[in-house]
Scaffold this active site. Structure first.
Site, PDB file in Angstrom:
ATOM      1  CB  CYS A   1      -0.654   6.384  -2.764  1.00 26.29           C
ATOM      2  SG  CYS A   1       0.812   7.194  -2.089  1.00 26.29           S
TER       3      CYS A   1
ATOM      4  CG  HIS B   1      -2.299   6.906   1.247  1.00 26.19           C
ATOM      5  ND1 HIS B   1      -1.767   6.077   0.279  1.00 26.19           N
ATOM      6  CD2 HIS B   1      -3.648   6.727   1.199  1.00 26.19           C
ATOM      7  CE1 HIS B   1      -2.752   5.432  -0.331  1.00 26.19           C
ATOM      8  NE2 HIS B   1      -3.911   5.818   0.212  1.00 26.19           N
TER       9      HIS B   1
ATOM     10  CG  ASP C   1      -6.933   5.115  -1.068  1.00 21.90           C
ATOM     11  OD1 ASP C   1      -6.229   5.279  -2.090  1.00 21.90           O
ATOM     12  OD2 ASP C   1      -6.457   4.894   0.069  1.00 21.90           O
TER      13      ASP C   1
END
Lengths: 326, 646, 314
Positions: free
Chosen positions: B404, B448, B464
């Protein structure tokens, strides 16, 4: 009366009262008759030095846990603290209800060791190991499955005669050694200390003591004990000629000769030249010697006459009489 | 006299070694690598030496005693502090065993072991750790018992110490509840820097992503309503504006609070956050208010006033359908377009291409970037290859593998280069919904990073990019997403599932024990009618409880039970007591059966017959050929004896 | 199980009871002593009777032998008695051309060693050795004694002049030491007015055989002794060792003897298991001569004291 003096008096009175109520608190108590039972009144419990040190460590742990707000550490400290507090009960419970039922002194001579056998009993519940502290030596012991224990301690016998036992301390630090429970016991049993036999010195015969030999048995001669084949070197006068005539070989008569039995008469009055202690020591040595040689002897003391007799019972009777001479 | 000079026997010594070894094992996770193995070896050597009846060489001991502090200093640079302290304590404990010759030494080892054991809890107070440390008290107490003279067989000692530990638990719990907690520490700074992982206010995609395999719980969320669906579970902790080519940081501009328009009913929830030593407070996207003691940043992330040293609980409301900052203030725009000077030319060129193609259409630029991540051969992994100096270029055009942080970083870089205001948001995503206990568990591995781009009219929109590469990351979680290729074996699926399920115990533990601070203590004591503000009343309660424990202990200590398990003997004793009361006592040394028969002869006829029968039966049971006597027959006899009245 | 054994061999048991009753008839008012001597016989032990002359020691030995069908020999110990007198001697037989062993009175089933303390230590030890080993070695040959070989020795405790009392260490070769004592008035009256004992002896019925005795001894060994009884025996032993008036307490061998005697006593009572009462019944007879006491104490008194002091746990 000035206040300081009064305070001292009060303290003394409190102390005396305390000792009256708790006879086990001091070692110089009056002796007691058996069985001695350890009740709660006479058992004392205090932290041991290890307990004090360990308590310090736990206090440190507690402060650390609180300071760092570490609840897990606090919980651990609480568990440890609660577990170690049980040491107090464990030590107490090891002693509580214990009975000293027998005290049995072994044979001893003055100046030597005296072994004292002590028998303990208790109820059948499990209890921790104990220690008996006597004359500076610690004797650890545990009760067996039947809740009995016999332990022997060794004391030093100073002089002949009846010996008082010192006060004995029973203690336990079970289970963790953090607390010490103790109790003083003072059994009234006396140990009989035999006089120490003289080292060297004349035998009874040469010291002007009446030592008349006595013969045992009806006939004074040697006794016939059987036949065997003659072997070269056997004295010819013992050949059984009549029996040999009936056999092919020469037969030889076997004889028994009883040991020369002499009766020793050991007299106190005959030893007037010596001081009383030396007399006792010499008589003790003679009695000892006579007993070891399996002789028969008579011991004549100022107040009593022992024997004639032989054997260990007679020996112990004589030694006892010598031990308790004033 | 001095029992301190007694030498601990071989068994006691073995038990001491065992408890020291357990202490070592409990400390091993945070000891420097060089310590545990040699220490274990040294313990083994001590044991071997003692077995052979030999002493540890004095010279070797002196060398080791000198070497230990030096090695600790070499590892940590100091001997002060928690970690060096632990290493030193464990090392010294081990070395003490090389010279344990007397009872005194052995007892020092025991006290030291207890202290070092406790210090293991400074490194974590989870249920498992605490339970292990408590269990470690077992060999320790057994060792203390084995030091007693005439201590008995080892099995009995183990049994005895275990029993005493069990008995200690209830008393310990009462004391635990009642011991007054300190409102402020007496010394030191409890919040010493901890190598605690967690989302921090700095993100360096090139650095090793250790966080993602850290399985520790980060926080737990109890929702008043239903737990939101997994794709909605974004917990923002920090917004990162500034990129220096390597790391993202929050930046230092003072911005006004962004305007928030919400369109659904906010849901209310309570977060229980484990100590982080930071001020970041994760909150579900997007919090509409603040909790007491916290404040909101401009970008609607929450901060605590002070670093969080203890487990913290706070209640918030969050909306999931919202518009954030429909208007962008100039300062914010400047920050949201900031790029390091001259870095990553290839990425910039790509962004310029998109800019040229789509002009001001931010959505199209976002879409093309996501398309590139989805179709451009990118791969999700927790162990990415290292990146070079031009980090973003290297990632986008060479390695194409990462997690991430890499995607969020590269995406925001591309957006900013294409003229779209964008920022990195770090926090947590996902978590395990424990349906039975009704809460959401979020682990450190759920950390994250994602992006927010500002689109005219829509405000800050969450994008995202990781989801474009690995939809699994969002739907299953980081470790599951990475599992196909390179998850460590111990994070396999069933294990994670198991751990998630038993976490309810951990949560209870954290709430009931670890989080039992001065505040909770006060609340609890008040319920019992105590006034905790007055120390006297707490002291009274504590003293009373301890006094009661002492009294109960004394009562137990004075109890004299009969032979346990021998019902026949107990039954006989009862009969004997009854006969004694009826003026027929046993003579000293009289045998039981003879006694019963004698007693019978002095009784009137019906009782005499019964007693004679009892005597005969007792003789058969106690002395007969079947030993031990059949329990049923014994019970029958005991019952009849109980019914007997002289 | 042992109860079943008892039932099956009921006939033997019955004959034992008859034998006991018969001897009791002969020795009036000595039930306990007679029972003890039977127990001693059943336990396979030797008996020492310590008493003044004329109270029936010889009668008892004779009656026992007769009732149990045992071959009987009597040896009067004197100072000129030699070992060969009791063991036997090899005599050269011309017609055979070699020595033939003429067995002495030892080769019997029940030997009455009268006034054993008048014999020389040499003879005493020859007898005691034979008692312990169950065999004699003479002229290089080992000859076994009868499997039921039993010695009843008598000793006069008052007339000790010129005697060789058995040493303490040898006394425990005897399982029991008994004294019969004077009969009570009623028994004495019956004795005076009754038939001559010697005649009665001759008329005694033989109830048991040596084989029966072997079987009874085997059964006596299988009588159950529970842990409660073993515990009690053990506490008696340890109490004897710890008693202040006892110089040397009971040995482990004494413990075994006590148990064997208690088993035989229990069997005489028709029981298949030992009770503490059995141990108590035989304890003075078994223990009194085995404890070495302080000067001025009495073995029997101390044994009784021990019984009163050691509590029997339920």
């Amino acid at each position: 009366m000035n206040p300081e003096k009064r305070a001292r008096n009060v303290a003394a009175a409190v102390h005396a009262r305390l000792l009256r109520r708790h006879p086990g608190l001091r070692s110089e108590q009056a002796s007691e008759s058996l069985p001695i039972i350890l009740g709660q009144r006479r058992i004392y419990v205090l932290p041991s030095s290890f307990g004090v040190g360990f308590g310090g460590v736990m206090l440190l742990m507690l402060l650390g846990a609180l300071n760092y707000n570490n609840n897990a550490a606090l919980l651990l400290t609480c568990v440890l603290g609660a577990a170690s507090a049980q040491s107090m009960y464990g030590a107490f419970r090891s002693l509580h209800g214990l009975r000293l039922v027998t005290v049995k002194p072994g044979p001893a001579t003055a100046g030597g060791p005296v072994r004292i056998m002590m028998g303990f009993e208790a109820s059948l519940r499990p209890r921790g190991p104990l220690r008996l502290v006597a004359a500076g030596a610690s004797h650890p012991f545990a009760l067996d499955r039947e809740a009995r224990a016999t332990i022997s301690i060794t004391l030093h016998a100073e002089r002949r005669g009846w010996m008082h036992l010192p006060a004995l301390k029973l203690e336990s630090t079970w289970p963790f050694g953090l607390f010490r429970a103790w109790s003083w016991v003072h059994p009234e049993t006396l140990a009989l200390i035999y006089p120490v036999p003289e080292d060297g010195g004349p035998p009874p015969g040469r010291a002007g003591i009446d030592a008349k030999p006595v013969r045992l048995g009806r006939d004074s001669g040697e006794e016939y004990a059987g036949l065997r084949d003659y072997q070269p070197g056997d004295p010819p006068r013992r050949i059984a000629w009549r029996a040999s005539a009936r056999s092919d070989t020469l037969l030889f008569r076997l004889h028994e000769s009883p040991p020369a039995q002499t009766l020793w008469t050991l007299r106190w009055d005959e030893l007037r030249a010596l001081d009383p202690e030396r007399r006792i020591m010499r008589l003790a040595r003679w009695v000892d010697e006579a007993h070891r040689d399996g002789r028969e002897w008579v011991l004549e003391l100022p107040q009593q006459i022992l024997g004639p007799d032989r054997g260990s019972a007679h020996f112990h009777a004589c030694m006892t009489a010598l031990a308790i001479l004033p | 006299m001095a029992p301190a000079n007694r030498v601990p026997d071989q068994r006691a010594f073995a038990l001491l070694i065992l408890s020291a070894a357990v202490t070592l094992v409990l400390h091993a996770p945070h000891l420097p690598l060089w310590l545990p193995m040699p220490a274990a070896l040294l313990l083994l050597l001590c044991w071997a030496f003692r077995r052979r009846g030999r002493r540890f060489p004095v010279l070797a001991r002196y060398v080791l005693v000198l070497a230990l502090p030096l090695a600790v200093v070499a590892s940590y640079g100091t001997i002060f502090g928690r970690l060096p302290g632990a290493a030193l304590a464990v090392g010294l404990l081990t070395l003490k065993l090389t010279e344990t010759e007397t009872l005194r030494d052995a007892r020092i080892v025991i006290a030291t072991s207890a202290f070092v054991l406790m210090s293991a809890l400074l490194f974590g107070q989870s249920l498992l750790q605490t339970a292990l440390v408590c269990v470690a008290l077992w060999p320790l107490l057994t060792a203390a018992m084995s030091l007693e003279p005439a201590a008995g067989p080892t099995r009995a000692l183990m049994h005895g110490s275990a029993l005493r530990l069990m008995l200690a638990l209830p008393v310990a719990l009462v004391a635990f509840v009642l011991i007054p907690r300190l409102a402020s520490p007496l010394w030191g700074a409890p919040g010493m820097q901890v190598a605690k992982t967690g989302v921090s206010a700095r993100m360096t995609p090139g650095a090793i992503g250790q966080l993602l395999i850290d399985d520790q719980p980060a926080f737990r969320v109890g929702f008043q309503g239903p737990i939101p669906a997994r794709p909605l579970r974004y917990f923002r902790a920090v917004v990162l504006w500034h990129f220096d080519g390597r790391s993202w940081t929050p930046g230092h501009a003072a911005l006004p609070l962004e305007r928030l328009i919400i369109r659904d009913r906010p849901s209310r929830y309570t977060v229980t956050l484990d100590a982080t030593r930071q001020t970041l407070l994760p909150a579900l996207d997007i919090p509409v208010d603040t909790a007491p003691g916290t404040f909101s940043t401009a970008a609607r992330t929450l901060l605590a006033m002070r670093p969080i040293d203890h487990t913290l609980r706070y209640t918030l409301e969050s909306a999931t359908d919202y518009t954030l900052s429909p208007q962008l203030v100039p300062d914010e725009r400047t920050l949201a377009l900031q790029l390091p000077v001259g870095a990553d030319p290839r990425a910039r060129a790509l962004a310029a291409q998109w800019r040229a193609r789509y002009g001001g259409n931010s959505r199209a630029i976002v879409a093309s970037a996501l398309r590139m991540f989805r179709n451009g051969g990118f791969r999700y992994t927790l162990v990415p290859p290292p990146l070079g100096r031009q980090q973003v270029d290297d990632f986008l055009f060479r390695t194409r593998a990462g997690f991430c942080e890499h995607y969020a970083s590269a995406f925001v870089f591309l957006m900013r280069a294409a003229g779209v205001p964008a920022r990195v948001v770090a926090g947590y995503q996902g978590g395990y919904a424990n349906r039975t206990a009704g809460y959401l568990l979020v682990r450190q591995s759920d950390a994250h990073a994602w992006a927010e781009v500002w689109i005219p009219g829509d405000g800050w929109v969450r994008v995202d990019p990781t989801a474009a590469v690995s939809p699994d990351r969002i739907s299953l979680g980081a470790t599951a997403a990475a599992q196909t290729a390179d998850a460590p074996w111990f994070l396999s699926g069933w294990w994670i599932g198991f751990r998630n399920r038993i976490d309810v115990v951990n949560r209870l533990w954290n709430q009931a024990v670890v989080g039992f601070d001065a505040l909770r203590q006060r609340a609890l004591l008040t319920q019992f009618g105590l006034d905790p503000s007055r120390w006297q009343s707490v002291a009274l309660a504590l003293g009373g409880a301890l006094g009661m424990a002492l009294a109960v202990g004394l009562a137990l200590a004075l109890r004299e039970p009969g032979k346990r398990g021998d019902a026949l003997a107990t039954g006989f004793q009862r009969l004997e007591r009854r006969l004694t009361r009826a003026r027929c006592a046993r003579r000293p040394g009289e045998a039981p059966v003879a006694y019963l028969r004698r007693a019978a002869s002095s009784l009137p006829s019906p009782a005499a017959t019964t007693l004679m029968a009892l005597a005969g039966r007792f003789a058969q049971l106690r002395y007969g050929g079947t030993q031990p006597p059949p329990p049923l027959a014994v019970r029958d006899w005991v019952r009849k004896a109980k019914d007997f009245r002289p | 199980m042992p109860e079943a054994t008892l039932a099956r061999n009921d006939a033997t048991q019955q004959r034992l009871v008859h034998a006991l009753a018969q001897v009791n008839q002969l020795l009036l008012g000595k039930t306990h002593a007679v029972r003890l001597s039977f127990a001693c016989l059943l336990a396979g032990g030797h008996l020492l009777l310590e008493d003044i002359p004329g109270v029936g020691k010889t009668t008892l030995a004779h009656a026992l032998a007769r009732a149990c069908g045992l071959a009987f020999q009597r040896v009067q110990f004197t100072s000129d008695l030699t070992p060969t007198d009791i063991i036997g001697v090899g005599i050269y037989e011309r017609e055979l051309g070699h020595f033939r062993f003429h067995p002495g009175p030892l080769f019997t089933e029940l030997l009455l060693a009268d006034e054993i303390n008048r014999g020389t230590p040499k003879v005493q030890s020859a007898l005691l050795e034979a008692m312990a080993e169950g065999q004699v070695s003479t002229e290089g040959e080992t000859r076994p004694l009868s499997p039921v070989f039993t010695v009843i020795a008598t000793q006069n405790p008052l007339d000790m002049a010129g005697t060789h009392p058995l040493p303490d260490s040898q006394l425990d070769r005897f399982l029991m030491r008994l004294s019969l004592g004077y009969p009570d008035a009623a028994a004495e009256r019956a004795l005076l007015s009754g038939v001559d004992r010697r005649e009665m002896l001759r008329d005694l019925t033989i109830h048991l055989t040596p084989a029966d005795l072997v079987e009874l001894r085997r059964r006596a060994r299988t009588v159950d002794a529970s842990t409660a009884v073993l515990d009690y025996v053990q506490s008696l032993l340890s109490a004897s060792r710890a008693h202040p008036q006892i110089r040397v307490g009971l040995s482990p061998r004494a413990g075994l003897a006590l148990l064997a005697a208690a088993r035989a006593w229990a069997m005489l009572a028709g029981r298949s298991y030992v009770m503490p009462e059995d141990v108590q019944a035989v304890f003075p007879a078994v223990a009194a001569h085995r404890i070495q006491i302080q000067h001025g104490a009495n073995g029997e008194t101390l044994a009784a004291k021990l019984l009163a002091e050691v509590s029997v746990r339920a």
